[in-house]
Design a protein around this motif. Structure first.
Motif, PDB file in Angstrom:
ATOM      1  N   GLU A 160       0.822  -1.212   0.000  1.00 21.25           N
ATOM      2  CA  GLU A 160       0.000   0.000   0.000  1.00 21.25           C
ATOM      3  C   GLU A 160       0.852   1.257   0.000  1.00 21.25           C
ATOM      4  O   GLU A 160       0.479   2.271  -0.592  1.00 21.25           O
ATOM      5  CB  GLU A 160      -0.930  -0.012   1.200  1.00 21.25           C
ATOM      6  CG  GLU A 160      -2.029  -1.031   1.031  1.00 21.25           C
ATOM      7  CD  GLU A 160      -2.719  -1.262   2.335  1.00 21.25           C
ATOM      8  OE1 GLU A 160      -3.870  -0.841   2.449  1.00 21.25           O
ATOM      9  OE2 GLU A 160      -2.097  -1.839   3.246  1.00 21.25           O
ATOM     10  N   TRP A 170       1.455   3.216  -3.064  1.00 18.11           N
ATOM     11  CA  TRP A 170       0.443   4.099  -3.652  1.00 18.11           C
ATOM     12  C   TRP A 170       0.339   5.459  -2.955  1.00 18.11           C
ATOM     13  O   TRP A 170      -0.466   6.302  -3.366  1.00 18.11           O
ATOM     14  CB  TRP A 170      -0.925   3.394  -3.695  1.00 18.11           C
ATOM     15  CG  TRP A 170      -0.928   2.403  -4.808  1.00 18.11           C
ATOM     16  CD1 TRP A 170      -0.635   1.070  -4.717  1.00 18.11           C
ATOM     17  CD2 TRP A 170      -1.142   2.681  -6.189  1.00 18.11           C
ATOM     18  NE1 TRP A 170      -0.653   0.494  -5.967  1.00 18.11           N
ATOM     19  CE2 TRP A 170      -0.975   1.462  -6.895  1.00 18.11           C
ATOM     20  CE3 TRP A 170      -1.461   3.832  -6.917  1.00 18.11           C
ATOM     21  CZ2 TRP A 170      -1.113   1.370  -8.274  1.00 18.11           C
ATOM     22  CZ3 TRP A 170      -1.613   3.746  -8.298  1.00 18.11           C
ATOM     23  CH2 TRP A 170      -1.428   2.521  -8.958  1.00 18.11           C
ATOM     24  N   ARG A 210       0.823   8.295  -5.173  1.00 13.69           N
ATOM     25  CA  ARG A 210      -0.029   8.294  -6.374  1.00 13.69           C
ATOM     26  C   ARG A 210      -1.509   8.238  -6.027  1.00 13.69           C
ATOM     27  O   ARG A 210      -2.342   7.894  -6.864  1.00 13.69           O
ATOM     28  CB  ARG A 210       0.333   7.080  -7.248  1.00 13.69           C
ATOM     29  CG  ARG A 210       1.739   7.171  -7.819  1.00 13.69           C
ATOM     30  CD  ARG A 210       2.087   5.944  -8.615  1.00 13.69           C
ATOM     31  NE  ARG A 210       2.341   4.797  -7.744  1.00 13.69           N
ATOM     32  CZ  ARG A 210       2.439   3.541  -8.166  1.00 13.69           C
ATOM     33  NH1 ARG A 210       2.280   3.263  -9.443  1.00 13.69           N
ATOM     34  NH2 ARG A 210       2.690   2.565  -7.327  1.00 13.69           N
ATOM     35  N   ALA A 211      -1.836   8.571  -4.767  1.00 11.06           N
ATOM     36  CA  ALA A 211      -3.251   8.543  -4.368  1.00 11.06           C
ATOM     37  C   ALA A 211      -4.010   9.572  -5.202  1.00 11.06           C
ATOM     38  O   ALA A 211      -3.476  10.634  -5.516  1.00 11.06           O
ATOM     39  CB  ALA A 211      -3.368   8.862  -2.884  1.00 11.06           C
ATOM     40  N   PRO A 212      -5.270   9.254  -5.593  1.00  8.63           N
ATOM     41  CA  PRO A 212      -5.980  10.129  -6.535  1.00  8.63           C
ATOM     42  C   PRO A 212      -6.511  11.432  -5.932  1.00  8.63           C
ATOM     43  O   PRO A 212      -6.944  12.305  -6.672  1.00  8.63           O
ATOM     44  CB  PRO A 212      -7.139   9.254  -7.029  1.00  8.63           C
ATOM     45  CG  PRO A 212      -7.336   8.233  -5.964  1.00  8.63           C
ATOM     46  CD  PRO A 212      -5.998   8.004  -5.334  1.00  8.63           C
ATOM     47  N   ARG A 228      -7.904  10.684  -0.062  1.00  6.40           N
ATOM     48  CA  ARG A 228      -7.448   9.287  -0.151  1.00  6.40           C
ATOM     49  C   ARG A 228      -6.022   9.143   0.353  1.00  6.40           C
ATOM     50  O   ARG A 228      -5.657   8.136   0.954  1.00  6.40           O
ATOM     51  CB  ARG A 228      -7.526   8.792  -1.605  1.00  6.40           C
ATOM     52  CG  ARG A 228      -8.928   8.588  -2.104  1.00  6.40           C
ATOM     53  CD  ARG A 228      -9.635   7.453  -1.374  1.00  6.40           C
ATOM     54  NE  ARG A 228     -11.068   7.493  -1.634  1.00  6.40           N
ATOM     55  CZ  ARG A 228     -11.977   6.899  -0.865  1.00  6.40           C
ATOM     56  NH1 ARG A 228     -11.623   6.215   0.196  1.00  6.40           N
ATOM     57  NH2 ARG A 228     -13.243   6.986  -1.166  1.00  6.40           N
ATOM     58  N   LYS A 229      -5.212  10.152   0.112  1.00  4.98           N
ATOM     59  CA  LYS A 229      -3.823  10.098   0.566  1.00  4.98           C
ATOM     60  C   LYS A 229      -3.768  10.132   2.096  1.00  4.98           C
ATOM     61  O   LYS A 229      -3.016   9.374   2.714  1.00  4.98           O
ATOM     62  CB  LYS A 229      -3.049  11.277  -0.022  1.00  4.98           C
ATOM     63  CG  LYS A 229      -1.553  11.223   0.223  1.00  4.98           C
ATOM     64  CD  LYS A 229      -0.906  12.466  -0.367  1.00  4.98           C
ATOM     65  CE  LYS A 229       0.578  12.493  -0.110  1.00  4.98           C
ATOM     66  NZ  LYS A 229       1.352  12.283  -1.316  1.00  4.98           N
ATOM     67  N   SER A 262       0.679  -4.768  -5.751  1.00  6.34           N
ATOM     68  CA  SER A 262      -0.543  -3.949  -5.799  1.00  6.34           C
ATOM     69  C   SER A 262      -0.488  -3.154  -7.105  1.00  6.34           C
ATOM     70  O   SER A 262       0.264  -2.203  -7.211  1.00  6.34           O
ATOM     71  CB  SER A 262      -0.621  -3.016  -4.590  1.00  6.34           C
ATOM     72  OG  SER A 262       0.582  -2.298  -4.443  1.00  6.34           O
ATOM     73  N   THR A 308      -3.041  -1.552  -9.071  1.00  3.42           N
ATOM     74  CA  THR A 308      -3.821  -0.334  -9.332  1.00  3.42           C
ATOM     75  C   THR A 308      -4.329   0.214  -8.005  1.00  3.42           C
ATOM     76  O   THR A 308      -4.208  -0.453  -6.971  1.00  3.42           O
ATOM     77  CB  THR A 308      -5.061  -0.609 -10.222  1.00  3.42           C
ATOM     78  OG1 THR A 308      -6.030  -1.337  -9.443  1.00  3.42           O
ATOM     79  CG2 THR A 308      -4.712  -1.408 -11.466  1.00  3.42           C
ATOM     80  N   PHE A 309      -4.939   1.397  -8.037  1.00  2.00           N
ATOM     81  CA  PHE A 309      -5.445   1.946  -6.773  1.00  2.00           C
ATOM     82  C   PHE A 309      -6.605   1.112  -6.227  1.00  2.00           C
ATOM     83  O   PHE A 309      -6.871   1.135  -5.022  1.00  2.00           O
ATOM     84  CB  PHE A 309      -5.846   3.426  -6.915  1.00  2.00           C
ATOM     85  CG  PHE A 309      -5.845   4.120  -5.589  1.00  2.00           C
ATOM     86  CD1 PHE A 309      -4.645   4.458  -4.968  1.00  2.00           C
ATOM     87  CD2 PHE A 309      -7.026   4.395  -4.914  1.00  2.00           C
ATOM     88  CE1 PHE A 309      -4.624   5.065  -3.714  1.00  2.00           C
ATOM     89  CE2 PHE A 309      -7.013   5.001  -3.656  1.00  2.00           C
ATOM     90  CZ  PHE A 309      -5.807   5.334  -3.061  1.00  2.00           C
ATOM     91  N   VAL A 339      -5.647  -1.025  -3.346  1.00  2.00           N
ATOM     92  CA  VAL A 339      -5.655  -0.439  -2.002  1.00  2.00           C
ATOM     93  C   VAL A 339      -6.986  -0.768  -1.323  1.00  2.00           C
ATOM     94  O   VAL A 339      -7.034  -1.184  -0.163  1.00  2.00           O
ATOM     95  CB  VAL A 339      -5.424   1.091  -2.075  1.00  2.00           C
ATOM     96  CG1 VAL A 339      -5.719   1.772  -0.745  1.00  2.00           C
ATOM     97  CG2 VAL A 339      -3.987   1.386  -2.526  1.00  2.00           C
TER      98      VAL A 339
END
Ligand code: FE2
Ligand code: FE2
Length: 326
Positions: free
Chosen positions: A61, A64, A67-69, A73-74, A124, A126-127, A130
């Motif tokens: 995790e 990501w 790169r969290a959208p 989310r981050k 992992s 893609t998002f 997560v």
């Protein structure tokens, strides 16, 4: 002093009786209490593996975080990954109550002599991963760990109470992310289905091999370290997850999965145990990468440990100076 077949000092029968009585009366064993060598060794192995899993589990995790959208989310993901570091810390502290050294356990992890959960050797991609990791991996961890809150060893049981509360937040944040994605575009829904397809079987393997191939289970259950067998926990996880998958609108990738009204449980297919053994023995898709990164992080942190030790030594010297009689 007499010794047993495995070379341990034979227990004083009085101490052994006292220990057995406490176990069967559901009383906790505490660090100062006498305990059989096998009980101590089993706990060290189990808790250390658990601690290592929390720490290595930060990686799939953690990949990501940058790169969290969205900022939201981050922030959620950051909190979750930090929680896992905390879990590792509580558990290493629990092993230290059994007389082992955390630095030694870390050495065993990064040299590959001690294991961690097979699940963290999968990538992992893609998002959506997560979300699926939170839903399925933390969900399976909860099934495994809730009964450990009643484990016979006090420091382990108490650490698990707090860990389980945080795991339940992890599971919910994953599921909430997936609900949002499933309400999104066809591409987002396809990402969720794809991640579910990839993580379902590895999640079932998290409960360990089938009972018939798990020789230590009976002993751990007699000691009340474990409360349920691997197969019982796996069944509980499947029964819990099927309605969640339905609500989410994803298909679990098992053609044999169906409700069995006679058993009152879901029937399901057999995980690929050859794959499980491959991953456990170091041949999974990410084993080498996970250990390489853990080793690098440990080496990069050497100056922090040195500075902390130098600071502690200076404080100690100052205390001795001021406490010394004039
Ligand atoms: Fe955790
Ligand atoms: Fe977690």
């Amino acid at each position: 002093m007499t010794t047993t077949a495995d070379g341990n000092a034979a227990a004083d029968p009085g101490l052994q009786r006292h220990f057995d009585r406490r176990i069967s009366a559901e009383q906790r064993i505490e660090p100062r209490d006498w305990m059989p060598d096998g009980y101590r060794a089993t706990l060290v192995r189990q808790i250390a593996q658990h601690a290592h899993s929390e720490i290595i589990g930060m990686q799939p995790e953690g990949d990501w975080l940058t790169r969290a959208p969205s900022l939201r989310r981050k922030a959620i993901l950051l909190a979750k990954v930090q929680d896992e570091a905390g879990h590792g810390l509580y558990l290493y502290a629990a092993t230290e109550t059994l007389g082992v050294d955390r630095a030694d356990l870390t050495g065993r992890l990064i040299s590959g002599r001690q294991k961690y959960s097979s699940i963290f050797n999968y990538p992992s991609r893609t998002f959506a991963d997560v979300g699926v990791i939170g839903w399925l991996v933390d969900g399976a961890a909860i099934c495994n760990q809730v009964p450990l809150c009643r484990s016979s060893y006090g420091p382990y049981a108490r650490a698990m109470v707090r860990i389980c509360k945080e795991e339940s937040f992890h599971q919910r944040q994953g599921y909430e992310l997936l609900l949002r994605m499933m309400a999104g575009t066809p591409e987002q829904r396809a990402m969720v289905q794809d991640a579910t397809d990839r993580w379902w079987w590895p999640a079932l393997m998290m409960f360990g091999p089938p009972d018939a191939e798990s020789p230590n289970t009976q002993r751990s259950m007699a000691w009340r370290i474990k409360r349920h067998t691997n197969d019982e926990l796996r069944q509980r996880f499947v029964d819990m997850t099927v309605p969640q998958a339905e609500k989410l609108g994803v298909t679990l990738p098992d053609p044999e999965l169906r409700w069995n009204p006679e058993r009152g449980h879901h029937d399901f297919g057999e995980p690929d145990w050859a794959e499980f053994r491959r991953v456990v023995s170091g041949q999974g898709p990410c084993n080498a990468e996970r250990l390489r990164r853990r080793r690098a992080a440990h080496e990069k942190g050497a100056w922090v440990r040195e500075a902390a030790a130098a600071y502690a030594a200076r404080r100690q010297a100052e205390r001795e100076r001021t406490e010394a009689p004039a």
